[in-house]
Design a protein around this motif. Sequence first.
Motif, PDB file in Angstrom:
ATOM      1  N   ALA A  12       0.822  -1.204   0.000  1.00 43.48           N
ATOM      2  CA  ALA A  12       0.000   0.000   0.000  1.00 43.48           C
ATOM      3  C   ALA A  12       0.858   1.256   0.000  1.00 43.48           C
ATOM      4  N   ASN A  13       1.910   1.266   0.800  1.00 42.89           N
ATOM      5  CA  ASN A  13       2.777   2.431   0.868  1.00 42.89           C
ATOM      6  C   ASN A  13       3.596   2.620  -0.402  1.00 42.89           C
ATOM      7  N   ALA A  14       3.692   1.549  -1.197  1.00 49.75           N
ATOM      8  CA  ALA A  14       4.371   1.644  -2.490  1.00 49.75           C
ATOM      9  C   ALA A  14       3.424   2.035  -3.615  1.00 49.75           C
ATOM     10  N   GLY A  15       2.122   2.160  -3.308  1.00 43.85           N
ATOM     11  CA  GLY A  15       1.192   2.632  -4.314  1.00 43.85           C
ATOM     12  C   GLY A  15       0.010   1.747  -4.618  1.00 43.85           C
ATOM     13  N   ALA A  16      -0.079   0.582  -3.997  1.00 45.25           N
ATOM     14  CA  ALA A  16      -1.192  -0.321  -4.283  1.00 45.25           C
ATOM     15  C   ALA A  16      -2.465   0.134  -3.589  1.00 45.25           C
TER      16      ALA A  16
END
Length: 246
Positions: free
Chosen positions: A133-137
């Motif tokens: 999530a923190n990478a963009g998911a």
Amino acid sequence: MTAPEAPRDPGAIEAIRALAVVIPAKDEEALLPRLLTSLDAARAALARRHPEVECVSVLVLDDCRDRSADLAAGRLEAIVHLDAGNVGAARAAGVRHAASLLGTHWGARAWIAHTDADGRVPPNWLTAQVAAANAGADVVIGTVRPDRLDPRRRRAWLATRSATPNGHVHGANLGVRADLDAAVGGVAAMTEHEDVDLVQRLRGAGARIVASNEAEVVTSGRLHGRVAGGYAGYLREDLMARREGA
């Protein structure tokens, strides 16, 4: 893990600050304790790696007549009782209750981790979802591994495996950003395939979807589940039909 379908501008990513684990259950007293024990380990790992993330776990007992409530007492933030006989309604009720517990933290910085009461999550289950999530998911579709299959079905199941995740959706291992879940109307009140339906609507809304095998969940290999189809139906009929037709 595969890359998100539509990469997000790093400057627009909202780091996760709240996480809700949602667990629907119907008469799972035999398997629920192993799920809760595995979840304890996953939550401990999350607390060590991401102390800034507030985490709550909600167990939804739907049309449940066994001792599940007693076994879970004191081990989660909330136990919700429902009489819908509908796994989609149970998941949705769990999400709503988690939102009420997390309050102002709910939204783009909140994450929903769905699993099932008959499974066992790995210690990195929550940390892997937060990292994605923190990478963009916006959505993480995780893999599952059935336990206790007979030798013939185990060979057939292994033949379906590959080095990369295939993107098959499983409610036992699914993560969703809370604001997008709300934007598409959340989990629908469906007796089965509510997880697939949710991901289809999220994909249609432009969600960035990641398929990942980094935190595989062990799930029950039973051939007769709580619904007519579902994963038990797949193991009982579809898996072997596919193998024999190959």
